[in-house]
Design a protein around this motif. Structure first.
Motif, PDB file in Angstrom:
ATOM      1  N   VAL A  71      -5.230   9.212  -3.081  1.00  0.00           N
ATOM      2  CA  VAL A  71      -3.795   9.274  -2.780  1.00  0.00           C
ATOM      3  C   VAL A  71      -3.518   8.579  -1.447  1.00  0.00           C
ATOM      4  O   VAL A  71      -2.536   7.832  -1.313  1.00  0.00           O
ATOM      5  CB  VAL A  71      -3.289  10.734  -2.759  1.00  0.00           C
ATOM      6  CG1 VAL A  71      -1.820  10.782  -2.344  1.00  0.00           C
ATOM      7  CG2 VAL A  71      -3.473  11.365  -4.130  1.00  0.00           C
TER       8      VAL A  71
ATOM      9  N   HIS B 251      -5.198   6.120  -0.211  1.00  0.00           N
ATOM     10  CA  HIS B 251      -5.316   4.687  -0.487  1.00  0.00           C
ATOM     11  C   HIS B 251      -4.032   4.160  -1.144  1.00  0.00           C
ATOM     12  O   HIS B 251      -3.511   3.106  -0.759  1.00  0.00           O
ATOM     13  CB  HIS B 251      -6.514   4.452  -1.401  1.00  0.00           C
ATOM     14  CG  HIS B 251      -6.599   3.070  -1.959  1.00  0.00           C
ATOM     15  ND1 HIS B 251      -6.908   1.972  -1.187  1.00  0.00           N
ATOM     16  CD2 HIS B 251      -6.375   2.588  -3.214  1.00  0.00           C
ATOM     17  CE1 HIS B 251      -6.879   0.883  -1.940  1.00  0.00           C
ATOM     18  NE2 HIS B 251      -6.558   1.232  -3.180  1.00  0.00           N
ATOM     19  N   LEU B 252      -3.530   4.909  -2.126  1.00  0.00           N
ATOM     20  CA  LEU B 252      -2.299   4.493  -2.809  1.00  0.00           C
ATOM     21  C   LEU B 252      -1.117   4.479  -1.840  1.00  0.00           C
ATOM     22  O   LEU B 252      -0.282   3.576  -1.868  1.00  0.00           O
ATOM     23  CB  LEU B 252      -1.996   5.431  -3.981  1.00  0.00           C
ATOM     24  CG  LEU B 252      -2.992   5.360  -5.145  1.00  0.00           C
ATOM     25  CD1 LEU B 252      -2.777   6.527  -6.104  1.00  0.00           C
ATOM     26  CD2 LEU B 252      -2.872   4.033  -5.882  1.00  0.00           C
ATOM     27  N   ALA B 253      -1.072   5.467  -0.966  1.00  0.00           N
ATOM     28  CA  ALA B 253       0.021   5.519   0.019  1.00  0.00           C
ATOM     29  C   ALA B 253      -0.055   4.306   0.939  1.00  0.00           C
ATOM     30  O   ALA B 253       0.969   3.758   1.344  1.00  0.00           O
ATOM     31  CB  ALA B 253      -0.062   6.809   0.819  1.00  0.00           C
TER      32      ALA B 253
ATOM     33  N   LEU C 169      -1.266   1.315   0.027  1.00  0.00           N
ATOM     34  CA  LEU C 169      -0.765   0.195  -0.782  1.00  0.00           C
ATOM     35  C   LEU C 169       0.755   0.219  -0.845  1.00  0.00           C
ATOM     36  O   LEU C 169       1.397  -0.821  -0.848  1.00  0.00           O
ATOM     37  CB  LEU C 169      -1.307   0.297  -2.213  1.00  0.00           C
ATOM     38  CG  LEU C 169      -2.679  -0.277  -2.517  1.00  0.00           C
ATOM     39  CD1 LEU C 169      -3.001  -0.064  -3.992  1.00  0.00           C
ATOM     40  CD2 LEU C 169      -2.739  -1.764  -2.192  1.00  0.00           C
ATOM     41  N   ALA C 170       1.322   1.422  -0.922  1.00  0.00           N
ATOM     42  CA  ALA C 170       2.773   1.584  -1.047  1.00  0.00           C
ATOM     43  C   ALA C 170       3.448   1.624   0.320  1.00  0.00           C
ATOM     44  O   ALA C 170       4.657   1.808   0.386  1.00  0.00           O
ATOM     45  CB  ALA C 170       3.094   2.846  -1.837  1.00  0.00           C
ATOM     46  N   ARG C 171       2.667   1.449   1.392  1.00  0.00           N
ATOM     47  CA  ARG C 171       3.217   1.457   2.749  1.00  0.00           C
ATOM     48  C   ARG C 171       4.043   2.713   3.025  1.00  0.00           C
ATOM     49  O   ARG C 171       5.202   2.630   3.420  1.00  0.00           O
ATOM     50  CB  ARG C 171       4.112   0.235   2.987  1.00  0.00           C
ATOM     51  CG  ARG C 171       3.372  -1.047   3.176  1.00  0.00           C
ATOM     52  CD  ARG C 171       2.994  -1.282   4.633  1.00  0.00           C
ATOM     53  NE  ARG C 171       2.630  -2.678   4.855  1.00  0.00           N
ATOM     54  CZ  ARG C 171       1.440  -3.203   4.558  1.00  0.00           C
ATOM     55  NH1 ARG C 171       0.505  -2.445   4.027  1.00  0.00           N
ATOM     56  NH2 ARG C 171       1.194  -4.470   4.813  1.00  0.00           N
ATOM     57  N   ILE C 172       3.432   3.870   2.782  1.00  0.00           N
ATOM     58  CA  ILE C 172       4.084   5.123   3.156  1.00  0.00           C
ATOM     59  C   ILE C 172       3.098   5.911   4.006  1.00  0.00           C
ATOM     60  O   ILE C 172       1.987   6.191   3.567  1.00  0.00           O
ATOM     61  CB  ILE C 172       4.487   5.960   1.914  1.00  0.00           C
ATOM     62  CG1 ILE C 172       5.417   5.150   0.997  1.00  0.00           C
ATOM     63  CG2 ILE C 172       5.172   7.255   2.352  1.00  0.00           C
ATOM     64  CD1 ILE C 172       5.790   5.859  -0.285  1.00  0.00           C
ATOM     65  N   ASP C 173       3.517   6.232   5.203  1.00  0.00           N
ATOM     66  CA  ASP C 173       2.651   6.907   6.161  1.00  0.00           C
ATOM     67  C   ASP C 173       2.710   8.413   5.914  1.00  0.00           C
ATOM     68  O   ASP C 173       3.351   9.139   6.671  1.00  0.00           O
ATOM     69  CB  ASP C 173       3.134   6.550   7.573  1.00  0.00           C
ATOM     70  CG  ASP C 173       2.202   7.086   8.643  1.00  0.00           C
ATOM     71  OD1 ASP C 173       1.071   7.482   8.298  1.00  0.00           O
ATOM     72  OD2 ASP C 173       2.623   7.106   9.808  1.00  0.00           O
TER      73      ASP C 173
END
Lengths: 510, 508, 128
Positions: free
Chosen positions: C39, C41-43, C45-49
């Motif tokens: 999760v 890693h996905l965050a 990729l999605a540029r969510i801190d």
């Protein structure tokens, strides 16, 4: 006889305006007064454009006085879901990340409303970026159901359904990605249509899931929905997915209200188990009304519909994860600097802003979509979902060989209470189980009130689905059903809704 | 454990002794359409920042793309010119990654369904041999905006405090042309790479789809390179050197990376799969960004655009618009014009092919056209820093008709060669047409045979010794006498005629 | 703005070679199972801190959702053509004719920061 301008249908207002029995300013002011009185409780609006609406109304009145030939709905006010770009008016999509953003352009739908001379009253509340079924995911607080202020008005377009149900506007624009027009209509006792995909331009509609989104009318009557559908619809060269054909003859169909000889298909997978008893009972009565009106009932099976929810919750987050990437603090909207960093990079500012600016549901779906599209998982998730989508479209094609339209309850339950499902995403998603297949296949659907559920006295909705580009069938069936239901109720269902705290607003003697 | 210096190089000969190079070239071409790929914004180069932007190319919420019809046609024509198959049905896809110069944070591109695929381009090398470059695909996509890095000492990205972004370029149509791995070029790999890019540039220019100005970035080249140990058939790890933006740099970058890979591999190291940056000034590459999980672009079909399905009739009608391939055209013209290989190469290098063609079409002889366009005017154009003779001439309204007229004056016997040169200089000085210059400067061969005969007699008398040599059969000695006669006539005589008279008087 | 490329129905589909990225086999043993690292890693990729608390919460929620949506694989999808667009339109294009741009002022009106008629953005870490 007294006509309450706030309770009048758009068709009736158009009639009064054309006869000179009222003015657009009078109507607009009455609705704004109503908003002043009730929207503190309902919270249907995120932004009210009092001055803009009255300016348009004055302009239309002057032009009418001057004898100009005007559009049928000229002067009839409307509310617009906050997901549509409106030049000069804030457009937030219910999100903090767009707080204060003023678009420099109009959505095509908005352009068409302006061309028709319809005063825009304001922008209605919604679940953030249209993700939700309750408006509880709006960053600006939920909208309340006029039938019971402790209950949800549906979502994502709860603002548009509530604004109509609470008599703050006769018409509103909604958008429907998985049921966001139809489910709110069902739980507020109003009418809503999701047109055929491509029937209404998406230019200027802030995309949730591009291949599913479709804007449509939210109204209190079937005829009003048809009138608005006609204004909104039609080809737009700015939208590549727009259908290059005239708007189906929806108004004519609504006026004829004729179902004689039509075959009405009941979808086996969308009835019975899982549907609240009172919702199912009202639906069964509706079917009987259609039979009484001369329709024939057949049962059809759409086995792939059982997988629709799963396919939808892969396709939607995937497309959304990409569509929402543009909200990055670089060109517009919120910019948040990360805490504890002296000299943050663009990458860090993007990540901090997206964490602070998006709500939990949006973040959840972006992560889910990022996963479904990622290398190694694409085929298993997104790819499989696109195949299920084909199966669902095939099921519709087969069903429409046996039936002219399909019917089902719109939502499994009546309006639930705030907080009931907010911590259980899957339970929330199940609200859309009956509405989602139409979005996946691109076919049109309508919800209209079928009555009040016995167990809670709250509105239930009946959904009608038609083949792609045959939107007029929704209106023929919807209007026929509406006629019989109105006769059986002895008046509009909304007449039975509890009075909101406000006194009745402006009345006009006739 | 030995530490390998990944930035060392070995000699080119050492590389070739042990390895075979494998290249792949990715060329991005900005199309010369009036508008962007997905919106109606203008594409003028050098416009004021953010003046050619709209909701679509700024990625504003709600905006939607619509495909530029001419861009699709250009893509198909490029595909056909590269001998590609044209897809019967293909889609755009979204390539998802975050970058501030990309307004939507995805690039609308084509992924596994390119509009054109499986082609080839025959490339002629300096020695006249041909190398066939296999083309994997040509696909449509959009360009990004441009960032100005502020606060650093060098204007580079590193050390900058912030960046200023101009989105005028965002959304300009690009065609990306990708080769298959190019094997077997051996020591000629750098030359093959340069020749491929040059040939491709000429082809795109002939197609009139792009201005292909590498210096302005309308044609950009990425060089993929790996080495295979001699005798092996397994491809090595490759590096991708980005933005190699001149023909010479393409050649040098290939050579440099070969020498660097060779050093790493010979020292027992392994090549890191990464992007590398080319530095024109140092002639070297430096390490960029390693390939990583962040390169998970999450491609999926673009839902906002519908598939492109060109009918076979459309494809054939576009095929009919293809120009003759430049290499074939060159061969044909050389043969038509009767130029030697050397003459043709000079003409090509000077960019005179089209100008000579027009001049010949207007009625000049090929030799005359070549002579007048490559002499004095080329010297002046060069001295004044013009990009080429054609533009220099066009700016001064000097046209093929002028050359035709000049040749006509010589042919009619009004001007001799040296007078024609003077007339041409007058034209270049802006004094008007060759006839006008000749009139104004009083350039005219003396047509009076009596005067010429008198001059010949005078010269024979004054140069009796030379005259005797001619009488004795040394005809070539007549040249000295002709020179004298021309001098006597102040240049205003026909040298051929003077020769005729001299020989008549001395050899009959 | 109509197309001059004639509309045709999707005939035999010709597509180019699959490019680049190979389909890496799933790195997780079971489908509907996401670790906290996944999760995170996905965050990225999605540029969510995402905060630690958010990560913890999301791991559980996503697990439940994934288990449910993974049922798409149980449908009879073998050999089925994926459907990316609900309507079978093709060849929708516009003529190559310039339309008015927004103008720099309107374009930059919503910018969090602007300078020299350009969008001002924080320093960019690496070249693309």
């Amino acid at each position: 006889m007294t006509t309450d301008l706030t309770r009048a249908s758009a068709a009736d207002l158009a009639d009064l305006l054309s006869k000179g029995e009222t003015s657009s300013v009078e109507v607009t002011q009455a609705l704004l007064n109503r908003t002043d009185a009730v929207d503190g409780d309902v919270h249907a609006y995120l932004h009210v454009d009092r001055e803009g609406a009255l300016a348009t109304a004055r302009d239309i009145d002057a032009r009418r006085q001057a004898g100009e030939q005007l559009h049928q709905l000229a002067g009839v006010p409307i509310a617009v879901k906050d997901v549509m770009a409106t030049q000069g008016l804030p457009t937030t999509c219910g999100s903090k990340i767009l707080e204060g953003w003023i678009p420099p352009y109009d959505a095509t739908v908005v352009t068409r409303l302006k061309q028709a001379g319809m005063p825009i009253l304001g922008k209605t509340n919604m679940d953030e970026f249209a993700m939700g079924s309750s408006t509880e995911h709006s960053a600006y607080g939920p909208t309340r159901n006029p039938w019971d202020l402790e209950r949800i008005p549906g979502g994502s377009g709860g603002g548009s359904s509530a604004v109509v149900a609470s008599f703050q506007a006769p018409l509103a624009i909604g958008t429907d990605t998985g049921g966001s027009i139809r489910q709110p209509a069902a739980v507020t006792g109003t009418v809503g249509t999701k047109p055929t995909y491509g029937g209404v331009s998406r230019y200027g509609l802030v995309a949730l899931a591009s291949s599913l989104d479709q804007a449509g009318p939210c109204t209190r009557t079937v005829l009003d929905a048809a009138l608005l559908h006609e204004v909104m619809g039609g080809h737009d060269p700015l939208d590549s997915t727009s259908i290059n054909a005239p708007v189906p003859a929806v108004v004519e169909a609504a006026r004829r209200a004729d179902v004689k000889g039509m075959k009405i298909g009941i979808v086996r997978e969308l009835t019975g188990e899982g549907f609240q008893a009172g919702v199912q009972a009202r639906f069964d009565e509706s079917v009987q009304h259609l039979v009484d009106a001369g329709a024939e009932v057949v049962e059809v099976s759409c086995p792939s519909f059982t997988a629709a929810l799963a396919a939808y919750y892969l396709i939607l987050p995937s497309e959304a994860s990409s569509n929402l990437a543009k909200f990055d603090a670089m060109r517009y909207g919120l910019r948040v600097l990360p805490e504890g960093l002296d000299d943050p990079s663009a990458e860090q500012v993007m990540a901090a802003t997206r964490d602070a600016g998006f709500g939990d549901e949006v973040k959840r779906r972006i992560i889910l979509g990022t996963y479904a599209l990622s290398s190694g998982y694409y085929d298993a998730y997104y790819g499989s979902a696109q195949k299920v989508r084909r199966l669902i479209a095939d099921d519709f094609n087969r069903a429409f060989e046996a039936a002219d339209v399909l019917v089902s309850p719109t939502a499994p339950t009546t309006a639930f209470k705030f907080g009931d499902k907010i911590d259980d995403p899957m339970a929330m998603y199940l609200n859309d189980v009956a509405t989602i297949p139409a979005n996946l296949a691109g076919v049109p659907g309508m919800s209209l009130p079928s009555g009040l559920a016995d167990e809670d006295g709250l509105p239930a909705g009946c959904q009608i689905l038609a083949p792609a580009a045959a939107d007029e069938r929704l209106y023929a069936v919807g209007a026929a059903l509406e006629q019989r239901l109105l006769a059986s109720w002895g008046g509009p269902l909304l007449g039975r809704a509890p009075e909101l705290s406000a006194a009745r607003s402006t009345s006009m003697g006739a | 454990m030995t530490v390998v210096d990944t930035e060392a190089t070995i000699s080119y000969d050492d590389v070739l002794a042990s390895f075979d190079p494998v290249m792949g070239l990715e060329v991005h071409v900005e199309l010369g359409t009036n508008t962007k790929m997905f919106c109606g914004c203008a594409t003028e180069f050098g416009a004021e920042p953010n003046t050619q932007v709209c909701p679509v190319c700024l990625g504003l919420p709600g905006a939607l793309p619509v495909v530029n019809e001419t861009a699709v046609e250009s893509a198909i024509r490029i595909g056909l010119a590269l001998n590609c198959e044209i897809a019967e049905w293909c889609r755009f896809a979204r390539k998802n990654y975050f970058y501030p110069d990309m307004p939507k944070n995805f690039q609308t591109s084509q992924y596994d369904e390119p509009i054109a695929f499986n082609g080839f381009l025959d490339v002629e090398l300096d020695d006249g041999t041909t190398y066939r470059v296999e083309i994997e695909r040509a696909h449509m996509e959009e360009d990004t905006g441009k960032s100005l890095h502020v606060g650093g000492s060098t204007g580079r990205i590193h050390g900058a405090t912030h960046s200023l972004v101009d989105y005028n370029r965002a959304g300009i149509p690009l065609i990306e042309i990708v080769t298959k791995p190019m094997l077997g070029a051996g020591e000629r790999a750098p030359e093959v790479a340069r020749a491929y890019v040059a040939t491709l540039r000429d082809l795109l220019k002939a197609l009139d789809v792009s201005d292909v100005k590498m210096e302005q970035g309308s044609m950009r080249c990425d060089v993929n390179l790996s080495l295979m140990p001699k005798g092996s058939t397994t491809l090595g790890t490759r590096t991708e050197t980005k933005n190699v933006n001149s023909l010479r740099s393409v050649e040098r970058a290939v050579r440099y990376e070969m020498c660097r890979h060779g050093a790493v591999l010979q020292a027992g190291g392994s090549i890191l799969q990464e992007t590398r940056h080319w530095h024109e000034d140092t002639g070297a590459t430096t390490s960029g960004r390693p390939k990583s999980d962040a390169d998970d672009y999450r491609y999926f079909p673009e839902p906002d655009l519908v598939p492109v399905a060109p009918s076979r009739e459309t494809v054939e009608s576009l095929r009919a618009t293809l120009p003759e391939p430049p290499a074939q055209r060159r061969k044909r013209l050389q043969s038509d014009w009767g130029f030697s290989d050397l003459e043709m190469r000079d003409v090509l290098n000077a960019g005179l092919v089209d100008l000579i063609g027009e001049t010949v079409d207007a009625g000049a002889t090929p030799a005359g056209a070549r002579k007048w366009w490559s002499g004095e005017i080329a010297r002046r154009a060069n001295a004044e820093g013009a990009t080429d003779v054609a533009s220099y001439a066009a700016e001064r309204s000097i046209t093929p008709a002028h050359v035709v007229e000049l040749e006509g004056l010589v042919k009619a016997g009004r001007l001799n060669d040296s007078m024609a040169r003077q007339a041409w200089e007058g034209v270049l000085d802006g004094e008007g047409t060759p006839t006008a210059v000749a009139d104004a400067r009083g350039l005219e061969l003396v047509q009076d045979d009596g005067a010429l005969e008198a001059a010949v007699d005078k010269v024979i008398e004054a140069n009796a010794d030379v005259a005797q040599k001619v009488r004795d059969g040394k005809v070539q000695a007549a040249g000295a006498l002709i020179g004298q006669v021309m001098k006597e006539m102040k240049g205003q005589a026909d040298a051929g005629k003077a020769r005729e008279i001299i020989l008549a008087k001395l050899t009959s | 703005m109509a197309s001059t490329l004639p509309t045709c129905h999707k005939g035999q589909r010709t597509v180019g070679p699959r490019q680049g990225l190979p389909r890496i086999p799933p790195r997780l043993a079971r489908m509907a199972e996401l670790s906290r690292d996944d999760v995170a890693h996905l965050a990225g990729l999605a540029r969510i801190d995402l905060s630690d608390a958010e990560l913890d919460k999301m791991v559980g929620e996503l697990g439940v959702i994934l288990e449910s949506v993974a049922t798409v694989q149980q449908s009879p999808i073998e050999g089925v053509e994926p459907m990316s667009h609900p309507m079978p339109l093709v060849n929708v294009t516009r003529p190559d004719v310039v339309r008015p741009s927004l103008g720099a002022e309107a374009a930059l009106a919503g910018a969090p920061e602007a300078d020299q008629q350009r969008f001002s953005v924080p320093r960019i870490l690496d070249e693309d």
